[in-house]
Design a protein around this motif. Structure first.
Motif, PDB file in Angstrom:
ATOM      1  N   CYS A  17       0.826  -1.213   0.000  1.00  0.00           N
ATOM      2  CA  CYS A  17       0.000   0.000   0.000  1.00  0.00           C
ATOM      3  C   CYS A  17       0.855   1.256   0.000  1.00  0.00           C
ATOM      4  CB  CYS A  17      -0.917   0.003   1.214  1.00  0.00           C
ATOM      5  SG  CYS A  17      -2.304  -1.148   1.100  1.00  0.00           S
ATOM      6  N   SER A  18       1.945   1.238   0.743  1.00  0.00           N
ATOM      7  CA  SER A  18       2.779   2.430   0.823  1.00  0.00           C
ATOM      8  C   SER A  18       3.596   2.648  -0.446  1.00  0.00           C
ATOM      9  CB  SER A  18       3.709   2.358   2.036  1.00  0.00           C
ATOM     10  OG  SER A  18       4.455   1.156   2.028  1.00  0.00           O
ATOM     11  N   ALA A  19       3.735   1.627  -1.274  1.00  0.00           N
ATOM     12  CA  ALA A  19       4.421   1.780  -2.563  1.00  0.00           C
ATOM     13  C   ALA A  19       3.473   2.279  -3.652  1.00  0.00           C
ATOM     14  CB  ALA A  19       5.045   0.454  -2.985  1.00  0.00           C
ATOM     15  N   TYR A  20       2.191   2.010  -3.481  1.00  0.00           N
ATOM     16  CA  TYR A  20       1.194   2.344  -4.503  1.00  0.00           C
ATOM     17  C   TYR A  20       1.204   3.816  -4.902  1.00  0.00           C
ATOM     18  CZ  TYR A  20      -3.478   2.954  -6.559  1.00  0.00           C
ATOM     19  OH  TYR A  20      -4.520   3.288  -7.377  1.00  0.00           O
ATOM     20  N   LEU A 123      16.774   4.680  -5.552  1.00  0.00           N
ATOM     21  CA  LEU A 123      16.058   3.463  -5.174  1.00  0.00           C
ATOM     22  C   LEU A 123      15.176   3.784  -3.969  1.00  0.00           C
ATOM     23  CD1 LEU A 123      15.448   0.413  -5.068  1.00  0.00           C
ATOM     24  CD2 LEU A 123      17.596   0.104  -3.831  1.00  0.00           C
ATOM     25  N   LEU A 124      13.880   3.654  -4.142  1.00  0.00           N
ATOM     26  CA  LEU A 124      12.925   3.904  -3.068  1.00  0.00           C
ATOM     27  C   LEU A 124      12.245   2.587  -2.719  1.00  0.00           C
ATOM     28  CD1 LEU A 124      10.499   6.852  -2.626  1.00  0.00           C
ATOM     29  CD2 LEU A 124       9.602   4.533  -2.506  1.00  0.00           C
ATOM     30  N   THR A 125      12.307   2.195  -1.464  1.00  0.00           N
ATOM     31  CA  THR A 125      11.736   0.926  -1.053  1.00  0.00           C
ATOM     32  C   THR A 125      10.896   1.097   0.207  1.00  0.00           C
ATOM     33  OG1 THR A 125      12.220  -1.369  -0.396  1.00  0.00           O
ATOM     34  CG2 THR A 125      13.819   0.325   0.236  1.00  0.00           C
ATOM     35  N   THR A 126       9.894   0.242   0.336  1.00  0.00           N
ATOM     36  CA  THR A 126       9.029   0.278   1.514  1.00  0.00           C
ATOM     37  C   THR A 126       9.359  -0.853   2.482  1.00  0.00           C
ATOM     38  OG1 THR A 126       7.342  -1.089   0.426  1.00  0.00           O
ATOM     39  CG2 THR A 126       7.172   1.293   0.147  1.00  0.00           C
ATOM     40  N   PHE A 127      10.476  -1.534   2.253  1.00  0.00           N
ATOM     41  CA  PHE A 127      10.870  -2.633   3.128  1.00  0.00           C
ATOM     42  C   PHE A 127      12.302  -2.417   3.579  1.00  0.00           C
ATOM     43  CE2 PHE A 127      11.878  -7.252   3.932  1.00  0.00           C
ATOM     44  CZ  PHE A 127      10.999  -7.393   4.988  1.00  0.00           C
ATOM     45  N   PHE A 128      12.515  -2.402   4.885  1.00  0.00           N
ATOM     46  CA  PHE A 128      13.813  -2.049   5.458  1.00  0.00           C
ATOM     47  C   PHE A 128      14.939  -2.942   4.983  1.00  0.00           C
ATOM     48  CE2 PHE A 128      11.565  -4.873   8.343  1.00  0.00           C
ATOM     49  CZ  PHE A 128      12.508  -5.840   8.649  1.00  0.00           C
ATOM     50  N   ALA A 129      14.675  -4.252   4.800  1.00  0.00           N
ATOM     51  CA  ALA A 129      15.750  -5.177   4.432  1.00  0.00           C
ATOM     52  C   ALA A 129      16.335  -4.843   3.065  1.00  0.00           C
ATOM     53  CB  ALA A 129      15.234  -6.613   4.448  1.00  0.00           C
ATOM     54  N   VAL A 145      10.921   4.147   2.854  1.00  0.00           N
ATOM     55  CA  VAL A 145       9.658   4.633   3.395  1.00  0.00           C
ATOM     56  C   VAL A 145       9.358   3.838   4.661  1.00  0.00           C
ATOM     57  CG1 VAL A 145       7.185   4.914   2.988  1.00  0.00           C
ATOM     58  CG2 VAL A 145       8.812   5.232   1.101  1.00  0.00           C
ATOM     59  N   VAL A 146       9.306   4.511   5.788  1.00  0.00           N
ATOM     60  CA  VAL A 146       9.004   3.837   7.057  1.00  0.00           C
ATOM     61  C   VAL A 146       7.490   3.641   7.120  1.00  0.00           C
ATOM     62  CG1 VAL A 146       9.220   3.916   9.556  1.00  0.00           C
ATOM     63  CG2 VAL A 146      11.003   4.921   8.104  1.00  0.00           C
ATOM     64  N   THR A 147       7.062   2.403   7.164  1.00  0.00           N
ATOM     65  CA  THR A 147       5.645   2.087   7.040  1.00  0.00           C
ATOM     66  C   THR A 147       4.924   1.947   8.372  1.00  0.00           C
ATOM     67  OG1 THR A 147       6.227  -0.259   6.878  1.00  0.00           O
ATOM     68  CG2 THR A 147       5.965   0.939   4.819  1.00  0.00           C
ATOM     69  N   ASP A 148       5.643   2.112   9.472  1.00  0.00           N
ATOM     70  CA  ASP A 148       5.042   1.959  10.795  1.00  0.00           C
ATOM     71  C   ASP A 148       5.199   3.240  11.602  1.00  0.00           C
ATOM     72  OD1 ASP A 148       4.488  -0.648  10.152  1.00  0.00           O
ATOM     73  OD2 ASP A 148       6.211  -1.475  11.203  1.00  0.00           O
ATOM     74  N   THR A 149       4.302   3.432  12.562  1.00  0.00           N
ATOM     75  CA  THR A 149       4.401   4.601  13.427  1.00  0.00           C
ATOM     76  C   THR A 149       5.462   4.430  14.505  1.00  0.00           C
ATOM     77  OG1 THR A 149       2.606   3.735  14.786  1.00  0.00           O
ATOM     78  CG2 THR A 149       2.017   5.314  13.067  1.00  0.00           C
ATOM     79  N   ASP A 150       5.910   3.210  14.711  1.00  0.00           N
ATOM     80  CA  ASP A 150       7.047   2.941  15.587  1.00  0.00           C
ATOM     81  C   ASP A 150       7.777   1.746  15.010  1.00  0.00           C
ATOM     82  OD1 ASP A 150       8.848   3.218  17.590  1.00  0.00           O
ATOM     83  OD2 ASP A 150       7.476   2.748  19.227  1.00  0.00           O
ATOM     84  N   VAL A 151       9.075   1.683  15.188  1.00  0.00           N
ATOM     85  CA  VAL A 151       9.849   0.669  14.503  1.00  0.00           C
ATOM     86  C   VAL A 151      10.822  -0.017  15.451  1.00  0.00           C
ATOM     87  CG1 VAL A 151       9.681   1.696  12.208  1.00  0.00           C
ATOM     88  CG2 VAL A 151      11.526   2.414  13.724  1.00  0.00           C
ATOM     89  N   ASN A 152      11.140  -1.252  15.111  1.00  0.00           N
ATOM     90  CA  ASN A 152      12.109  -2.055  15.839  1.00  0.00           C
ATOM     91  C   ASN A 152      13.528  -1.668  15.427  1.00  0.00           C
ATOM     92  OD1 ASN A 152      13.790  -4.746  16.190  1.00  0.00           O
ATOM     93  ND2 ASN A 152      11.987  -4.949  17.493  1.00  0.00           N
ATOM     94  N   PRO A 331       3.374  -8.555  14.858  1.00  0.00           N
ATOM     95  CA  PRO A 331       4.371  -7.734  15.536  1.00  0.00           C
ATOM     96  C   PRO A 331       5.320  -6.973  14.648  1.00  0.00           C
ATOM     97  CG  PRO A 331       4.095  -9.773  16.721  1.00  0.00           C
ATOM     98  CD  PRO A 331       3.252  -9.884  15.475  1.00  0.00           C
ATOM     99  N   SER A 332       5.783  -7.548  13.544  1.00  0.00           N
ATOM    100  CA  SER A 332       6.712  -6.807  12.698  1.00  0.00           C
ATOM    101  C   SER A 332       6.082  -6.447  11.375  1.00  0.00           C
ATOM    102  CB  SER A 332       7.969  -7.649  12.453  1.00  0.00           C
ATOM    103  OG  SER A 332       7.632  -8.886  11.885  1.00  0.00           O
ATOM    104  N   SER A 333       4.758  -6.532  11.306  1.00  0.00           N
ATOM    105  CA  SER A 333       4.060  -6.236  10.066  1.00  0.00           C
ATOM    106  C   SER A 333       3.889  -4.750   9.872  1.00  0.00           C
ATOM    107  CB  SER A 333       2.684  -6.913  10.080  1.00  0.00           C
ATOM    108  OG  SER A 333       1.910  -6.506   8.988  1.00  0.00           O
ATOM    109  N   SER A 334       3.690  -4.327   8.626  1.00  0.00           N
ATOM    110  CA  SER A 334       3.448  -2.935   8.324  1.00  0.00           C
ATOM    111  C   SER A 334       1.976  -2.632   8.441  1.00  0.00           C
ATOM    112  CB  SER A 334       3.913  -2.648   6.900  1.00  0.00           C
ATOM    113  OG  SER A 334       5.260  -2.966   6.757  1.00  0.00           O
ATOM    114  N   ALA A 335       1.672  -1.353   8.556  1.00  0.00           N
ATOM    115  CA  ALA A 335       0.278  -0.946   8.620  1.00  0.00           C
ATOM    116  C   ALA A 335       0.164   0.483   8.166  1.00  0.00           C
ATOM    117  CB  ALA A 335      -0.259  -1.075  10.042  1.00  0.00           C
ATOM    118  N   PHE A 336      -1.049   0.851   7.739  1.00  0.00           N
ATOM    119  CA  PHE A 336      -1.268   2.225   7.325  1.00  0.00           C
ATOM    120  C   PHE A 336      -0.931   3.177   8.441  1.00  0.00           C
ATOM    121  CE2 PHE A 336      -3.954   1.378   3.551  1.00  0.00           C
ATOM    122  CZ  PHE A 336      -3.365   2.329   2.749  1.00  0.00           C
TER     123      PHE A 336
END
Length: 397
Positions: A17-20, A123-129, A145-152, A331-336
């Motif tokens: 969704c965040s890449a769309y 290179l723009l990516t929505t996945f940290f790895a 693109v950081v897809t979470d409001t808080d991150v590990n 737990p480590s999933s992305s969300a709007f």
């Protein structure tokens, strides 16, 4: 930027969704890092193993006897420390060291090497790895693109100060968190969460329309009426439309059981026509089946709608985010607009839903809609993500 390599991953709808919103500048289209044709077989196998393990652990809580213990152990490994007091959290975690070892073996390299065909493009990516792999391989102009409001801690490199990734943070607190992990502040940009232009174009009018529904007692309008009028124009009068809330289950389907608590808590408001609830099952058929089974067990079949014809199916997830959203992510999933916070954010979200229900019930009883169709609540499910479609259910009118 006019063009960029845009890379997502099929591990939770949030990353896609965040890449769309970047689809119009995506050179060669949006690339899916774990299933794209450029991914070599060995790396694809690693992706599949990681996804299977991740989704299995996310649902392990259902296993008798040992399941809850395994889940608590996994949950502790994924825990995010409180924001305050501000302190140095740059020491690598077990997860970040494990990811660093995987990248040493080539994890994420297929897509990165593919982008070298046009290394002049960022290179723009929505996945940290993928961002970390690209930085490790010397790729320049990497944006994450950081897809979470808080991150590990796993979102940052093993030695963050040496990295060159530019992080696009959705909230100021996300920016502070990355600084705690040792990312230099000049490489963290507070951008908000990316939204498609079709949402941005209607955002002001949507908010103006929702204010009377969300602020049923008029308290917010009483205190901030001038600001609302100046920014959005006069809010329309309340039309008695029920409050609509969406509960979206993450890609692994781990939090589907929260739907039972939500349905039980909101059943009164739903049946009285004061609220509508959209249940989004993501890409999991078993989650949809669980929703349906729970609906039956709670005696709410009469409120369940019908599946429209395929030509009437909604195409984008944002179609379902009406007046409010209670998001459920693994737990480590992305969300709007939700990520895992310490302190049990999922249960807090459910409690907030119950609080909303009680406020709606007490303040809107005099505005009950005449149309019995407004009593309905909806469920929504998605088929495999490659089909990119969500199928809503709505009550027969």
């Amino acid at each position: 930027m006019d063009q960029a390599w845009v890379v997502a991953v099929d591990m939770g709808l949030g990353h896609q969704c965040s890449a769309y919103p970047f689809r119009n500048i995506a050179y060669e289209g949006i690339i899916t890092a774990n299933t794209g044709p450029m991914v070599d077989p060995a790396e694809r196998k690693r992706w599949m193993t990681m996804q299977t393990l991740y989704e299995g652990i996310s649902r392990v809580n259902k296993v008798p006897v040992i399941g809850p213990w395994l889940w608590r152990t996994y949950d502790r490994l994924q825990a995010i420390s409180p924001h305050y007091p501000f302190r140095d959290l740059s020491k690598p975690s077990l997860g970040s060291m494990r990811l660093d070892r995987l990248m040493f073996k080539g994890f994420g390299s297929s897509v990165v090497e593919h982008t070298r065909k046009r290394e002049d493009l960022p290179l723009l990516t929505t996945f940290f790895a993928i961002a970390l792999a690209a930085d490790r391989l010397g790729r320049k102009d990497v944006f994450c693109v950081v897809t979470d409001t808080d991150v590990n801690r796993i979102w940052a490199a093993k030695v963050p100060a040496k990295g060159r990734i530019h992080y696009l943070a959705p909230t100021p607190l996300t920016r502070q968190r990355l600084m705690q992990y040792g990312v230099p502040p000049e490489r963290i940009h507070f951008t908000g969460f990316p939204l498609p232009m079709e949402n941005v174009a209607t955002a002001a009018e949507d908010l103006r329309r929702r204010i009377p529904i969300l602020d049923a007692r008029g308290a917010f309008r009483h205190g901030y009426g001038r600001m609302i009028d100046a920014e959005l124009g006069p809010a329309p009068a309340a039309d008695g439309r029920p409050l609509s809330i969406t509960f979206a289950v993450g890609g692994a389907g781990a939090q589907a059981e929260l739907a039972r608590d939500i349905l039980r808590g909101l059943s009164g408001a739903l049946c009285e026509g004061l609220m509508r609830l959209n249940l989004v099952a993501g890409v999991r058929a078993e989650v949809e089946q669980y929703f349906r089974r729970t609906i039956g067990e709670l005696g709410l079949e009469a409120e369940l709608g019908l599946i429209p014809k395929s030509g009437q199916a909604a195409v984008r997830l944002e179609c379902f985010f009406l007046d409010g959203c209670v998001d459920s992510s693994s737990p480590s999933s992305s969300a709007f607009n939700s990520a895992k916070h310490s302190g049990g954010s999922q249960s807090q979200s459910v409690r907030r839903s119950f609080a909303i229900a009680s406020r709606v019930r007490s303040s809107r009883s005099s505005h009950r809609p005449d149309n019995t169709a407004a009593r309905s609540w909806s469920t929504a499910s998605a088929f495999p993500s490659s089909q990119n479609r969500l199928v809503p259910f709505s009550r027969r009118r």
